[in-house]
Enzyme design. Sequence first.
Site, PDB file in Angstrom:
ATOM      1  N   HIS A 168      -5.707 -13.727  41.400  1.00 46.71           N
ATOM      2  CA  HIS A 168      -6.589 -14.893  41.341  1.00 46.71           C
ATOM      3  C   HIS A 168      -5.775 -16.188  41.408  1.00 46.71           C
ATOM      4  CE1 HIS A 168      -9.663 -12.259  39.037  1.00 46.71           C
ATOM      5  NE2 HIS A 168     -10.199 -12.552  40.203  1.00 46.71           N
ATOM      6  N   CYS A 255      -8.563 -15.017  31.671  1.00 49.16           N
ATOM      7  CA  CYS A 255      -9.509 -13.958  32.017  1.00 49.16           C
ATOM      8  C   CYS A 255     -10.372 -13.526  30.836  1.00 49.16           C
ATOM      9  CB  CYS A 255      -8.763 -12.727  32.512  1.00 49.16           C
ATOM     10  SG  CYS A 255      -7.440 -13.058  33.667  1.00 49.16           S
TER      11      CYS A 255
END
Length: 263
Positions: A168, A255
């Site tokens: 990401h 996250c």
Amino acid sequence: MSVSTRFTHAITRRPAASITRGLRAVDTGTPDLSLMQAHHDAYVAALRETGATVIELAPLDAYPDGVFVEDTALCLPQGAVIMRPGAPSRLGEAAEMAPHLRALYAQVVQITGSDSFIEGGDILVTEKEILVGRSARTNAAGIAELSGLVALWGHRLREVHTPPGVLHFKTDCSLLDADTILSTQRLSALGCFDGYRVIPVPEGEEAAANTIRFNDLILMPAGFPKTRDAIARAGFALREIGNSECAKLDGGMSCLSLRFTPS
Ligand code: GLY
């Protein structure tokens, strides 16, 4: 009031026993559930220490990566946007999160296009813009749809690129304050942070780039002394949190939570 560093709420989800089947780019060993839970407890305690309300959701055994709640939504002051994760095994996690956000926000919208994919880990919100990295999980259609939705709330979105082979965008960077970004050198070399002050992550400690600024604290993964010292030297209060088990699944500090101030 800062929209990118000050928050009244966070949502987390306790890791499930199925975490052993979580997605990973490279298999570096099976995550230990009890150690991951201990790290998670320390993470939640640090968020609460800043005065925020932290809602801890129950484990979801059907979704091995469900602990990584950030990928399910983008939370802004005006409302929340439910994502459409690009990993097929994670698509259903977004629907699991939606009712919890609807209970807190007056406005909840969602990414709906069947060709649109976007995960929260690719989205960095700063005071002046929303940066979204195109990646293996986030495509142009997902970014275009999000851009249209957040424009209605007055936000400007800028499409950038997640480096190849990196899960990401925020795997490689984090916002430390309104003007300051901690970034790996491979990401900042792409030129996406022009106009910001960049603190480079020392070479060899790339896994330390994913931190969070949550109210007065920076939460960072333990075990990266050069990065810790660079953040401390820049004047930030920080807390090191064990991340060895989440790291086996390419997960980090951002996250593990959705961070927001509901409208
Ligand atoms: N294991 C986290 C992810 O791949 O989404």
